[in-house]
Design a protein around this motif. Structure first.
Motif, PDB file in Angstrom:
ATOM      1  N   ASP A 185       0.903  -1.225   0.036  1.00  0.00           N
ATOM      2  CA  ASP A 185      -0.019  -0.104   0.243  1.00  0.00           C
ATOM      3  C   ASP A 185       0.908   1.334   0.095  1.00  0.00           C
ATOM      4  O   ASP A 185       0.554   2.151  -0.663  1.00  0.00           O
ATOM      5  N   GLN A 215       9.155   0.649  -9.345  1.00  0.00           N
ATOM      6  CA  GLN A 215       7.946  -0.159  -9.872  1.00  0.00           C
ATOM      7  C   GLN A 215       8.386  -1.423  -9.820  1.00  0.00           C
ATOM      8  O   GLN A 215       7.424  -2.399  -9.158  1.00  0.00           O
ATOM      9  N   ARG A 220       2.794   1.736  -3.445  1.00  0.00           N
ATOM     10  CA  ARG A 220       1.565   1.937  -4.359  1.00  0.00           C
ATOM     11  C   ARG A 220       1.710   3.398  -4.417  1.00  0.00           C
ATOM     12  O   ARG A 220       1.443   4.056  -5.778  1.00  0.00           O
ATOM     13  N   PHE A 259       7.603  -2.470  -6.149  1.00  0.00           N
ATOM     14  CA  PHE A 259       6.307  -2.440  -5.467  1.00  0.00           C
ATOM     15  C   PHE A 259       5.616  -3.981  -6.066  1.00  0.00           C
ATOM     16  O   PHE A 259       5.150  -4.455  -5.508  1.00  0.00           O
ATOM     17  N   GLU A 309      -2.040  -7.027 -10.860  1.00  0.00           N
ATOM     18  CA  GLU A 309      -1.374  -5.599 -10.669  1.00  0.00           C
ATOM     19  C   GLU A 309       0.181  -5.601 -10.682  1.00  0.00           C
ATOM     20  O   GLU A 309       0.908  -4.850 -11.208  1.00  0.00           O
TER      21      GLU A 309
END
Length: 477
Positions: free
Chosen positions: A179, A195, A182, A198, A213
């Motif tokens: 979270d 990226q 993100r 994550f 995702e």
């Protein structure tokens, strides 16, 4: 003083639970016999009623009355024996007295030897419960709360979100870490490192499964960095988990062929190629390419420099690709031959033997690779890297099967020697864990991989793969 009062009350309560039942056994013996006699009396009355109603004749009634009388007599004899003998009640009383004495004295003795009566009381409010449970210190939690408050006021602080996400990841709270990361990705979608971090955190939060995702994030990384090994590995893993074994195999094979042999992900990729090949009923040996040798990049650069002034090549820029490949292969074989000749003249160069073994392995000459690794092992048996090289050379000579099998004893012996010389050796821990898993020794596999996963960060692809393997072992897989 309060502690001693509480201890005395607790001891008395325990004694009250244990001693009275033992003392009651002295008078409880005849109760069962008395009950049995009452039952037999009722049976005699019932028998007489049945004879009066004509349900049974006199002969049957007499036989039943005799049997009931015999049972009543046996009960009376048992009662007399129990009342006359006193061994069982005396034993119970002796045991009760011993417990009443030994229990408090023993508890006091144990507390006196291992307890700490001088330790002051510690109120619950002043204790760090999270730290006692293995959690982060209060100072870390306070700093994180402060950081979250700052981010609530300034949500555009990308560095703050990164720090918060990495802190959550170290605590094992991968969902919260994802979270936080993100937010960081939303603030800077062009940063491939953010990226990738994550996306990998999302995989960790989903117990090794690659969600949509994460796939989108890895695709974004590959769009900017097509050679990024982490993104390539997980993109292939996503295809494998979606049922596209062939697509996953093609991507892992390409990653293997373009990775240097000393890259930390090579062993993991090789194992994934084997799993995909087995799922497709293919021979893993035929579909597993050899990685680049560690020094091949330098050789390729040198070859490019040597080829640059070549007038013929400049005159014909669309030269035969097969001729170039053959020339490069010939150049490599010439360098390997020169290295072999030098080692024959000076066989004491252990690193030279290791380099020769790797080179022969790249060329596919597994027998010569094993011989070179054996010579290195003879000269430096205490070096972990030498034992690992020998084990890998042994594995290269083994025929690959569709059904995974344990490693040969010659390889596992070398791996155990490597682990003895270097207890944290990653290659030895991984391969020995793999051998234990395929042999059905799940506890041993978990022990090896548990030591291995401790050497990686939660953001590393190896960590995610190992976590999935360990979870599968715990689940019985």
């Amino acid at each position: 003083m309060l502690f001693w009062i509480f201890a005395a009350v607790l001891t008395a309560a325990v004694l009250l639970l244990i001693v009275p039942p033992l003392l009651r056994t002295a008078g409880s013996g005849p109760d069962r016999e008395e009950f049995d006699r009452e039952v037999y009396r009722d049976q005699l009355d019932e028998l007489e009623r049945d004879r009066t109603r004509g349900l049974i004749n006199d002969a049957q009634a007499e036989a039943a009355r005799a049997e009931i009388a015999r049972r009543m007599l046996a009960t009376a004899e048992k009662t007399a024996a129990t009342a006359g003998g006193s061994s069982a009640p005396r034993s119970a009383r002796v045991l009760a007295v011993l417990l009443a004495l030994v229990l408090p004295v023993g508890a006091l003795a144990v507390y006196g030897s291992v307890g700490r009566p001088d330790l002051p009381a510690q109120p619950l409010a002043s204790r760090n419960i999270e730290q006692e449970r293995g959690g982060p210190p209060k100072s870390v939690l306070a700093a994180m709360d402060k950081l979250k408050a700052q981010l609530a006021e300034n949500p555009g602080d990308i560095q703050g979100w990164l720090i918060l996400g990495q802190a959550y990841a170290k605590m094992g709270r991968n969902g919260d870490a994802a979270d936080a990361l993100r937010h960081a990705v939303a603030l800077n979608k062009d940063d491939v490192e953010v990226q990738g971090l994550f996306a990998e955190t999302l995989v960790s939060a989903n117990d090794g499964m690659v969600p949509e995702e994460a796939v989108a994030a890895f695709d974004a990384v590959l769009a900017k960095e097509p050679k990024d090994p982490r993104a390539r590995f997980f993109a292939a893993l996503a295809r494998f988990q979606a049922g596209d074994q062939q697509g996953a195999l093609d991507r892992w094979s390409a990653l293997m062929a373009e990775s240097p042999a000393d890259a930390p992900w090579v062993l993991v990729v090789r194992d994934q190629i084997r799993e995909a090949a087995v799922a497709l009923n293919l021979d893993p040996a035929k579909v597993t390419p050899q990685p680049l040798p560690p020094e091949q990049k330098e050789q390729a650069a040198q070859g490019s420099q040597q080829a640059a002034p070549n007038a013929q090549a400049q005159a014909n820029p669309q030269g035969n690709a097969q001729g170039n490949a053959a020339g490069q292969d010939e150049m490599i074989r010439g360098m390997v031959a020169n290295l072999a000749a030098r080692l024959e003249a000076d066989p004491s160069d252990v690193d030279g033997w290791l380099k020769l073994a790797r080179s022969y392995g790249v060329l596919g000459d597994t027998a010569k690779a094993l011989d070179a690794a054996r010579k290195a092992r003879e000269r430096a048996p205490d070096r972990a890297d030498v034992q690992i090289a020998y084990a890998n050379a042994v594995l290269q000579t083994q025929p690959r099967n569709e059904t995974p099998k344990p490693l040969p004893d010659e390889a596992t012996s070398a791996l155990r020697l490597a682990l003895k010389a270097e207890p944290e050796n990653k290659d030895a821990l991984w391969l020995l864990g793999l051998d234990a898993m395929m042999s059905g020794r799940k506890d041993e596999a978990a022990a090896h991989w548990g030591k291995l996963i401790a050497q990686f960060k939660p953001s590393d692809p190896e960590y995610t793969l190992l976590k999935g393997r360990l979870d599968a072992l715990k689940a019985g897989g």
